[in-house]
Design a protein around this motif. Sequence first.
Motif, PDB file in Angstrom:
ATOM      1  N   CYS A  10       0.835  -1.196   0.000  1.00  0.00           N
ATOM      2  CA  CYS A  10       0.000   0.000   0.000  1.00  0.00           C
ATOM      3  C   CYS A  10       0.872   1.249   0.000  1.00  0.00           C
ATOM      4  O   CYS A  10       1.711   1.432   0.892  1.00  0.00           O
ATOM      5  N   LEU A  11       0.666   2.095  -1.009  1.00  0.00           N
ATOM      6  CA  LEU A  11       1.305   3.406  -1.069  1.00  0.00           C
ATOM      7  C   LEU A  11       0.260   4.450  -0.722  1.00  0.00           C
ATOM      8  O   LEU A  11      -0.723   4.619  -1.444  1.00  0.00           O
ATOM      9  N   ARG A  12       0.437   5.129   0.400  1.00  0.00           N
ATOM     10  CA  ARG A  12      -0.462   6.218   0.812  1.00  0.00           C
ATOM     11  C   ARG A  12       0.184   7.533   0.388  1.00  0.00           C
ATOM     12  O   ARG A  12       1.337   7.806   0.732  1.00  0.00           O
ATOM     13  N   SER A  13      -0.561   8.339  -0.373  1.00  0.00           N
ATOM     14  CA  SER A  13       0.092   9.460  -1.039  1.00  0.00           C
ATOM     15  C   SER A  13      -0.770  10.717  -1.083  1.00  0.00           C
ATOM     16  O   SER A  13      -1.991  10.650  -1.284  1.00  0.00           O
ATOM     17  N   GLU A  14      -0.122  11.862  -0.920  1.00  0.00           N
ATOM     18  CA  GLU A  14      -0.755  13.157  -1.157  1.00  0.00           C
ATOM     19  C   GLU A  14      -0.758  13.499  -2.642  1.00  0.00           C
ATOM     20  O   GLU A  14      -1.507  14.374  -3.068  1.00  0.00           O
ATOM     21  N   PRO A  25      -8.799   2.032   2.189  1.00  0.00           N
ATOM     22  CA  PRO A  25      -7.881   2.488   3.242  1.00  0.00           C
ATOM     23  C   PRO A  25      -7.510   1.343   4.171  1.00  0.00           C
ATOM     24  O   PRO A  25      -8.356   0.551   4.582  1.00  0.00           O
ATOM     25  N   SER A  26      -6.210   1.245   4.445  1.00  0.00           N
ATOM     26  CA  SER A  26      -5.732   0.191   5.335  1.00  0.00           C
ATOM     27  C   SER A  26      -5.190   0.826   6.607  1.00  0.00           C
ATOM     28  O   SER A  26      -5.216   2.045   6.767  1.00  0.00           O
ATOM     29  N   GLY A  27      -4.720   0.003   7.504  1.00  0.00           N
ATOM     30  CA  GLY A  27      -4.178   0.519   8.746  1.00  0.00           C
ATOM     31  C   GLY A  27      -2.898   1.299   8.502  1.00  0.00           C
ATOM     32  O   GLY A  27      -2.907   2.485   8.175  1.00  0.00           O
ATOM     33  N   ARG A  28      -1.789   0.629   8.573  1.00  0.00           N
ATOM     34  CA  ARG A  28      -0.502   1.270   8.341  1.00  0.00           C
ATOM     35  C   ARG A  28      -0.047   0.963   6.924  1.00  0.00           C
ATOM     36  O   ARG A  28       0.085  -0.202   6.552  1.00  0.00           O
ATOM     37  N   PRO A  29       0.220   1.983   6.109  1.00  0.00           N
ATOM     38  CA  PRO A  29       0.678   1.718   4.737  1.00  0.00           C
ATOM     39  C   PRO A  29       2.115   1.219   4.732  1.00  0.00           C
ATOM     40  O   PRO A  29       2.862   1.408   5.700  1.00  0.00           O
ATOM     41  N   ASP A  30       2.507   0.584   3.629  1.00  0.00           N
ATOM     42  CA  ASP A  30       3.896   0.156   3.476  1.00  0.00           C
ATOM     43  C   ASP A  30       4.801   1.355   3.182  1.00  0.00           C
ATOM     44  O   ASP A  30       5.956   1.388   3.606  1.00  0.00           O
ATOM     45  N   TRP A  31       4.252   2.333   2.420  1.00  0.00           N
ATOM     46  CA  TRP A  31       4.996   3.545   2.086  1.00  0.00           C
ATOM     47  C   TRP A  31       4.046   4.733   2.176  1.00  0.00           C
ATOM     48  O   TRP A  31       2.871   4.616   1.839  1.00  0.00           O
ATOM     49  N   GLU A  32       4.570   5.855   2.623  1.00  0.00           N
ATOM     50  CA  GLU A  32       3.751   7.065   2.713  1.00  0.00           C
ATOM     51  C   GLU A  32       4.484   8.215   2.036  1.00  0.00           C
ATOM     52  O   GLU A  32       5.650   8.486   2.338  1.00  0.00           O
ATOM     53  N   LEU A  33       3.798   8.869   1.101  1.00  0.00           N
ATOM     54  CA  LEU A  33       4.379   9.971   0.341  1.00  0.00           C
ATOM     55  C   LEU A  33       3.734  11.286   0.744  1.00  0.00           C
ATOM     56  O   LEU A  33       2.511  11.445   0.648  1.00  0.00           O
ATOM     57  N   ARG A  34       4.555  12.221   1.193  1.00  0.00           N
ATOM     58  CA  ARG A  34       4.112  13.562   1.553  1.00  0.00           C
ATOM     59  C   ARG A  34       4.727  14.575   0.604  1.00  0.00           C
ATOM     60  O   ARG A  34       5.787  14.348   0.015  1.00  0.00           O
ATOM     61  N   ILE A  35       4.054  15.721   0.480  1.00  0.00           N
ATOM     62  CA  ILE A  35       4.535  16.804  -0.377  1.00  0.00           C
ATOM     63  C   ILE A  35       4.887  18.002   0.491  1.00  0.00           C
ATOM     64  O   ILE A  35       4.094  18.422   1.336  1.00  0.00           O
ATOM     65  N   SER A  36       6.080  18.550   0.283  1.00  0.00           N
ATOM     66  CA  SER A  36       6.504  19.769   0.963  1.00  0.00           C
ATOM     67  C   SER A  36       6.711  20.856  -0.081  1.00  0.00           C
ATOM     68  O   SER A  36       7.450  20.657  -1.040  1.00  0.00           O
ATOM     69  N   PRO A  37       6.050  22.020   0.065  1.00  0.00           N
ATOM     70  CA  PRO A  37       6.196  23.088  -0.936  1.00  0.00           C
ATOM     71  C   PRO A  37       7.532  23.817  -0.865  1.00  0.00           C
ATOM     72  O   PRO A  37       7.864  24.598  -1.763  1.00  0.00           O
ATOM     73  N   SER A  38       8.309  23.537   0.170  1.00  0.00           N
ATOM     74  CA  SER A  38       9.581  24.239   0.343  1.00  0.00           C
ATOM     75  C   SER A  38      10.751  23.361  -0.087  1.00  0.00           C
ATOM     76  O   SER A  38      10.656  22.131  -0.106  1.00  0.00           O
ATOM     77  N   ALA A  39      11.856  24.005  -0.429  1.00  0.00           N
ATOM     78  CA  ALA A  39      13.056  23.272  -0.821  1.00  0.00           C
ATOM     79  C   ALA A  39      13.662  22.575   0.392  1.00  0.00           C
ATOM     80  O   ALA A  39      13.477  23.004   1.534  1.00  0.00           O
ATOM     81  N   HIS A  40      14.392  21.495   0.129  1.00  0.00           N
ATOM     82  CA  HIS A  40      15.057  20.767   1.208  1.00  0.00           C
ATOM     83  C   HIS A  40      16.286  21.548   1.639  1.00  0.00           C
ATOM     84  O   HIS A  40      17.144  21.897   0.824  1.00  0.00           O
ATOM     85  N   THR A  41      16.374  21.842   2.947  1.00  0.00           N
ATOM     86  CA  THR A  41      17.473  22.691   3.437  1.00  0.00           C
ATOM     87  C   THR A  41      18.296  22.024   4.523  1.00  0.00           C
ATOM     88  O   THR A  41      19.126  22.667   5.148  1.00  0.00           O
ATOM     89  N   ALA A  42      18.087  20.760   4.783  1.00  0.00           N
ATOM     90  CA  ALA A  42      18.828  20.069   5.839  1.00  0.00           C
ATOM     91  C   ALA A  42      20.216  19.695   5.356  1.00  0.00           C
ATOM     92  O   ALA A  42      20.747  20.258   4.405  1.00  0.00           O
ATOM     93  N   GLU A  43      20.829  18.687   5.985  1.00  0.00           N
ATOM     94  CA  GLU A  43      22.199  18.295   5.683  1.00  0.00           C
ATOM     95  C   GLU A  43      22.407  18.051   4.187  1.00  0.00           C
ATOM     96  O   GLU A  43      21.532  17.525   3.504  1.00  0.00           O
ATOM     97  N   PRO A  44      23.574  18.464   3.642  1.00  0.00           N
ATOM     98  CA  PRO A  44      23.809  18.300   2.206  1.00  0.00           C
ATOM     99  C   PRO A  44      23.930  16.836   1.791  1.00  0.00           C
ATOM    100  O   PRO A  44      23.556  16.471   0.686  1.00  0.00           O
TER     101      PRO A  44
END
Length: 315
Positions: A10-14, A25-44
């Motif tokens: 199961c891929l749960r996705s935005e 809909p299942s309990g816990r998905p195998d993979w979950e995809l989220r969307i962030s409108p901002s650029a990634h700024t953490a460790e290079p």
Amino acid sequence: MNDYFAFGGCLRSELDFPDLSRRPPSGRPDWELRISPSAHTAEPGDLRGEREVGPGWVLRLFRLQEGWRLDYGATGSYLVLDGGRRIVWHQGSDRREEVVRAVILGPIMALALHEAGILCLHGSAVALKQGGVGFLASKGYGKSSLAVAITAAGGRLMSDDLLAVTPTAAPEILPGVHSVRMHDDVTELIADAFPESLLRAGWKKTLTNFPAHRLGWEREPLCALYVLSPVHEPRLDRVSRSRVESMEAALSLATHNKITDLLGNIEAGRMLPWIGAIVSKVPVYRLEVPRDLKRLPEVASDILSWHDGAREARS
């Protein structure tokens, strides 16, 4: 968030995935995809590998402390975290969902499956009476066309482009993406076999929404792998196969791995025992195929005969 069927889980996705089948809909998905409108700024991160896809389009893979980050041009950054279970798309300036979906269902899912100990090959697969059959080839060699032709002849489509195999004592193919991207000449030849399916436009046409009984929904024992070798000479009257020895078979699987060039030598070395486990149990053949689209139906028929015909359709 929507739940989709992908690679036996199961891929749960935005993000919407019209190429994937919805699932309740299942309990816990195998993979979950989220969307962030901002650029990634953490460790290079530590650059492990890169691949030029086209002019100005380069994939770059970085190892992070908590997982992986894949940068792909202006589309942004993609994080694969928590052992592959959590995916985050940090949007860039180019937010074309067709491109992003291809990245997610290609190298990103390959990374997520790799983290779970699954070998991901550049190939397509069908389910036949004896089990799952995979076709490995470089881009443009016809593996997708062959998989659809066999499906039209009575097989069941397992996956296109990304072939996921469990490197266990009894290797299995995971059911993957139930849609196929093809060029115009192939769609004109094959699409009529699936009149109720959808043919969507894009950088390639996508054939999707196959009848449910023409699809593989469960894991299948892997009974054979074929490395495609298209032949232009008129001497080849029909499709032919020849089994390759273990060393050449292992090299073929390493060559057609979906993400070897991105992982770097140390991580790629982790896959060598997986490859050895598969080639020790599964025959690998070189498949010489006439480079003639009109002969696809007879090629499909020959391959079906080698594996005792198609499995009866499930209702």
